[in-house]
Design a protein around this motif. Structure first.
Motif, PDB file in Angstrom:
ATOM      1  N   LEU A 106      39.987  53.990  78.566  1.00 45.29           N
ATOM      2  CA  LEU A 106      40.595  54.943  79.492  1.00 45.29           C
ATOM      3  C   LEU A 106      40.063  56.336  79.182  1.00 45.29           C
ATOM      4  O   LEU A 106      40.150  56.798  78.044  1.00 45.29           O
ATOM      5  CB  LEU A 106      42.110  54.900  79.304  1.00 45.29           C
ATOM      6  CG  LEU A 106      42.967  55.545  80.361  1.00 45.29           C
ATOM      7  CD1 LEU A 106      42.861  54.782  81.671  1.00 45.29           C
ATOM      8  CD2 LEU A 106      44.405  55.572  79.903  1.00 45.29           C
ATOM      9  N   LEU A 107      39.479  56.983  80.181  1.00 43.21           N
ATOM     10  CA  LEU A 107      38.959  58.337  79.998  1.00 43.21           C
ATOM     11  C   LEU A 107      40.148  59.278  79.842  1.00 43.21           C
ATOM     12  O   LEU A 107      40.907  59.489  80.778  1.00 43.21           O
ATOM     13  CB  LEU A 107      38.088  58.738  81.188  1.00 43.21           C
ATOM     14  CG  LEU A 107      37.431  60.109  81.145  1.00 43.21           C
ATOM     15  CD1 LEU A 107      36.564  60.268  79.908  1.00 43.21           C
ATOM     16  CD2 LEU A 107      36.608  60.330  82.393  1.00 43.21           C
ATOM     17  N   GLN A 108      40.297  59.802  78.641  1.00 42.63           N
ATOM     18  CA  GLN A 108      41.485  60.574  78.318  1.00 42.63           C
ATOM     19  C   GLN A 108      41.275  62.074  78.418  1.00 42.63           C
ATOM     20  O   GLN A 108      41.995  62.754  79.100  1.00 42.63           O
ATOM     21  CB  GLN A 108      41.937  60.209  76.889  1.00 42.63           C
ATOM     22  CG  GLN A 108      43.295  60.713  76.530  1.00 42.63           C
ATOM     23  CD  GLN A 108      44.397  60.051  77.319  1.00 42.63           C
ATOM     24  OE1 GLN A 108      44.272  58.939  77.786  1.00 42.63           O
ATOM     25  NE2 GLN A 108      45.490  60.745  77.495  1.00 42.63           N
ATOM     26  N   GLY A 109      40.299  62.582  77.703  1.00 37.51           N
ATOM     27  CA  GLY A 109      40.087  64.016  77.659  1.00 37.51           C
ATOM     28  C   GLY A 109      38.674  64.387  78.051  1.00 37.51           C
ATOM     29  O   GLY A 109      37.732  63.663  77.763  1.00 37.51           O
ATOM     30  N   VAL A 110      38.534  65.537  78.701  1.00 41.72           N
ATOM     31  CA  VAL A 110      37.230  66.035  79.120  1.00 41.72           C
ATOM     32  C   VAL A 110      37.129  67.481  78.660  1.00 41.72           C
ATOM     33  O   VAL A 110      37.930  68.315  79.052  1.00 41.72           O
ATOM     34  CB  VAL A 110      37.065  65.954  80.655  1.00 41.72           C
ATOM     35  CG1 VAL A 110      35.730  66.508  81.083  1.00 41.72           C
ATOM     36  CG2 VAL A 110      37.253  64.528  81.146  1.00 41.72           C
TER      37      VAL A 110
END
Length: 154
Positions: A106-110
């Protein structure tokens, strides 16, 4: 050959104030131009046609002949700009790291220089007989990733 910087500047000015953004421009030696755009919501054919007509009006084919293709990024195309990471925050992605390992999560932080995914992985704890599934957070610098793309699942 068409000036890529001038074309980029023109396209970005046309997309300003919309939810569309420029992802990539490719100009081949035979003057075939491919423009990829994306959106925070969706890209439909009418928006691509509108941008095509605006480019053709600004960059005359009488001055220099070219082929032009304007389209949206494919759903499974690798991310090329940070805004695509932001758009897909909270969604499942696949990451191919520079070391050749694939990670799904899951892409959490950018962030400015890196992004974070959370994945479920089997971890064998010391003294345990069997591995257990745990959530593992991994941070990848953009420069150390071969590709990141939306993980399409059925």
């Amino acid at each position: 050959m068409i000036d890529k910087q001038a074309l980029t500047k023109f396209i970005e000015s046309r997309l300003e104030g919309t939810d569309l953004y420029l992802v990539d421009i490719t100009i081949s030696p035979d003057n075939s131009i491919v423009v990829e755009i994306d959106s925070d919501t969706s890209v439909d054919i009418d928006r691509c046609v509108e941008l095509t007509r605006a480019i053709e009006a600004e960059f005359s084919r009488d001055d220099e002949d070219y082929d032009l293709e304007v389209g949206s990024c494919g759903l499974t195309s690798p991310f090329k700009v940070r805004r695509q990471y932001e758009k897909n925050r909270g969604k499942e992605v696949e990451v191919l790291a520079a070391d050749g390992k694939k990670y799904k999560g899951l892409l959490q932080g950018v962030g400015e220089d890196s992004f974070t995914i959370i994945s479920e992985e089997k971890v064998k704890k010391e003294g345990a007989k069997r591995p257990v599934v745990e959530k593992v957070e991994r941070t990848f610098p953009y420069a150390d990733v071969k590709y990141t793309k939306y993980l399409l699942q059925f």
